[in-house]
Write a protein that holds these residues in place. Structure first.
Motif, PDB file in Angstrom:
ATOM      1  N   VAL A 347      43.206   9.882  66.514  1.00 41.69           N
ATOM      2  CA  VAL A 347      44.128  10.559  67.420  1.00 41.69           C
ATOM      3  C   VAL A 347      45.259   9.618  67.828  1.00 41.69           C
ATOM      4  CG1 VAL A 347      44.365  11.569  69.705  1.00 41.69           C
ATOM      5  CG2 VAL A 347      42.420  12.202  68.267  1.00 41.69           C
ATOM      6  N   GLU A 348      44.900   8.369  68.136  1.00 37.33           N
ATOM      7  CA  GLU A 348      45.911   7.386  68.543  1.00 37.33           C
ATOM      8  C   GLU A 348      46.902   7.127  67.412  1.00 37.33           C
ATOM      9  OE1 GLU A 348      46.206   2.712  69.966  1.00 37.33           O
ATOM     10  OE2 GLU A 348      44.251   3.641  69.620  1.00 37.33           O
ATOM     11  N   LEU A 375      45.232  17.890  58.035  1.00 38.35           N
ATOM     12  CA  LEU A 375      45.031  19.301  57.733  1.00 38.35           C
ATOM     13  C   LEU A 375      44.090  19.486  56.550  1.00 38.35           C
ATOM     14  CD1 LEU A 375      45.887  22.148  58.563  1.00 38.35           C
ATOM     15  CD2 LEU A 375      47.802  21.973  56.970  1.00 38.35           C
ATOM     16  N   GLY A 376      44.219  18.583  55.566  1.00 35.26           N
ATOM     17  CA  GLY A 376      43.352  18.692  54.397  1.00 35.26           C
ATOM     18  C   GLY A 376      41.901  18.401  54.700  1.00 35.26           C
ATOM     19  N   ARG A 391      43.101  18.416  69.246  1.00 39.87           N
ATOM     20  CA  ARG A 391      43.350  17.153  69.957  1.00 39.87           C
ATOM     21  C   ARG A 391      44.499  16.377  69.308  1.00 39.87           C
ATOM     22  NH1 ARG A 391      37.701  16.542  69.886  1.00 39.87           N
ATOM     23  NH2 ARG A 391      37.862  14.811  68.390  1.00 39.87           N
ATOM     24  N   VAL A 392      44.546  16.398  67.981  1.00 37.42           N
ATOM     25  CA  VAL A 392      45.631  15.715  67.277  1.00 37.42           C
ATOM     26  C   VAL A 392      46.971  16.345  67.637  1.00 37.42           C
ATOM     27  CG1 VAL A 392      46.622  15.231  65.010  1.00 37.42           C
ATOM     28  CG2 VAL A 392      44.181  14.931  65.367  1.00 37.42           C
ATOM     29  N   LEU A 393      47.025  17.690  67.630  1.00 37.98           N
ATOM     30  CA  LEU A 393      48.280  18.375  67.956  1.00 37.98           C
ATOM     31  C   LEU A 393      48.725  18.084  69.386  1.00 37.98           C
ATOM     32  CD1 LEU A 393      47.694  21.893  66.308  1.00 37.98           C
ATOM     33  CD2 LEU A 393      48.934  19.928  65.375  1.00 37.98           C
ATOM     34  N   GLY A 397      51.982  15.383  70.792  1.00 37.40           N
ATOM     35  CA  GLY A 397      53.098  16.003  71.496  1.00 37.40           C
ATOM     36  C   GLY A 397      53.581  17.298  70.876  1.00 37.40           C
ATOM     37  N   ILE A 398      52.912  17.764  69.798  1.00 37.02           N
ATOM     38  CA  ILE A 398      53.360  18.985  69.120  1.00 37.02           C
ATOM     39  C   ILE A 398      53.187  20.205  70.016  1.00 37.02           C
ATOM     40  CG2 ILE A 398      52.844  20.544  67.202  1.00 37.02           C
ATOM     41  CD1 ILE A 398      52.315  18.102  65.475  1.00 37.02           C
ATOM     42  N   ILE A 399      52.046  20.313  70.674  1.00 31.82           N
ATOM     43  CA  ILE A 399      51.808  21.474  71.546  1.00 31.82           C
ATOM     44  C   ILE A 399      52.796  21.482  72.705  1.00 31.82           C
ATOM     45  CG2 ILE A 399      50.174  22.454  73.193  1.00 31.82           C
ATOM     46  CD1 ILE A 399      47.948  21.907  71.258  1.00 31.82           C
TER      47      ILE A 399
END
Length: 424
Positions: A347-348, A375-376, A391-393, A397-399
């Motif tokens: 995640v970091e 994604l893969g 959590r990644v999104l 900062g994408i969300i």
């Protein structure tokens, strides 16, 4: 030239794009979509080659790229997968990721290691036909292959390592007891690279011995040549400490013994506890009282002691038999396991990557090359896997960016061709 460290870049092949095609045949009306899937990108695979003894080839070629998968075709024909790229390295090579230092593979046996996986091929439009969407005019692009910048580090696979100051007779000993041909001369640093030799104890029993170039005081801090080769002692199951008991170079054997062990401990504390046998060399030029005084000191430390003369072979046979007996009681040569990134580290890592969000005909399109690998690896049918993806999104900062642009529940979001309904 002996090279035992190299830095290279790896890029696995990208997956081929899925095809957008429709069945066309005489007397068949509205044949429907039949676009095939794209081929998988080629992997990058490392294997050990016993004929290699150095990483010198990697000084001249620094980037390795596997073939991409071919795009899909009509008539439900899938694209051809990209060819794997096989890279040969010497036995005992560690592959480490440069950014984290984590071990990706220890190439020490016959098994191949897939270091960078090729991207999956994209789905053709045949997969997107539904009762309400009978003419899908889109397909999925292939996913990008994995990319790594890695460090190759050779750690020799030897049962026994010869350690000691320069010019104490290590090369002479390995030449006498094995088929190795280490260079010998009466000056320091004659041996400029580690030398391996197979020592045969009996007809069906042998072990591998390594002549490690001479260490000196301060080697663990980069003084002299020894610091470059201390890594090769790391795998050795047993150390044979060669000491010049004659003192003909004006050094005290007891001080030499203590200094070398101190350098080993400074480099890696585990080496200080590695089993040792002490060989007092040049006994043919030493007085009896010198030999016995050093024997008393070594045995007081709890080590086995063998007076030898590597030049004449005196005492070498008892030493070799003692080494063989001790090896029978020791665990096999040290190997390293692959180190995985923790979810927190993943995640970091992703949170530092760049992305863009645009709106195309009411669809929120997220572009981020680094998301391809994530994604893969996500299983959309698994709840925990989806949570990780979320959590990644969020951490990247994408969300927050989607919220800023006014996304609402039920709106369509597209990430690298993967579409889903936004849920708050």
């Amino acid at each position: 030239m002996f090279v035992d460290v190299a830095k290279i870049k790896l890029k696995a092949g990208d997956g081929g794009a899925g095809a957008v095609a429709f069945h066309r045949e005489k007397y068949v009306a509205s044949g429907g979509p039949d676009g095939g899937d794209g081929g998988k990108g080629g992997d990058i695979i490392f294997i050990a080659d016993k004929n290699l003894s150095t990483l010198a080839d990697f000084r001249y070629k620094r980037k390795y790229v596997a073939a991409n998968g071919e795009p899909g075709r009509g008539a439900n024909c899938s694209g051809k997968g990209g060819a794997n790229l096989v890279i040969k390295v010497p036995e005992g090579t560690l592959i480490k990721e440069q950014s984290t230092g984590r071990i990706l593979a220890d190439v020490s046996g016959p098994d191949p290691f897939v270091i960078a996986k090729g991207g999956r091929g994209g789905w053709g439009n045949q997969h997107f036909a539904t009762p309400t969407r009978q003419i899908p005019r889109f397909a999925k692009p292939g996913l990008p292959g994995e990319e790594y910048e890695v460090t190759l580090e050779l750690k020799l696979l030897a049962d026994v390592g010869l350690v000691g100051f320069p010019n104490v007779g290590k090369s002479t000993l390995i030449n006498f007891v094995s088929e190795a041909k280490s260079r010998i001369a009466n000056y320091h640093f004659t041996t400029l690279s580690p030398v391996l030799g197979v020592v045969r104890v009996e007809e069906d029993k042998s072990f591998v011995m390594a002549d490690i170039p001479g260490l000196i005081e301060g080697a663990s801090e980069g003084v002299g040549l020894g610091h470059e080769f201390l890594r090769h002692v790391d795998r050795c199951r047993l150390l044979v400490h060669i000491v010049d008991v004659s003192g003909i170079e004006g050094r005290d054997p007891q001080e030499d013994f203590e200094k070398i062990n101190r350098e080993l401990a400074l480099f890696n504390e585990e080496l200080a506890s590695r089993p040792q046998i002490v060989a007092a060399n040049k006994c043919d030029m030493a007085a009896e009282e010198q030999i016995e005084a050093f024997r008393a000191y070594i045995e007081e430390q709890g080590y086995e002691y063998f007076p030898i003369s590597a030049a004449t072979g005196q005492g070498s046979q008892p030493l070799i038999y003692a080494v063989s007996r001790m090896l029978d009681t020791l665990p096999p040569i040290k190997s390293y396991e692959r180190e995985e990134l923790t979810p927190e580290q993943m995640v970091e890592r992703q949170s530092r990557q760049e992305f863009t969000v645009t709106i195309d005909d009411g669809v929120y399109v997220v572009e981020a090359d680094w998301l391809g690998q994530i994604l893969g690896s996500v299983n959309m049918d698994d709840y925990e896997s989806l949570q990780y993806f979320q959590r990644v999104l969020r951490s990247s900062g994408i969300i927050d960016k989607l919220d800023e642009m006014g996304v609402r529940e039920g709106d369509t979001v597209s990430i690298l061709g993967f579409e889903f309904d936004y849920v708050i």
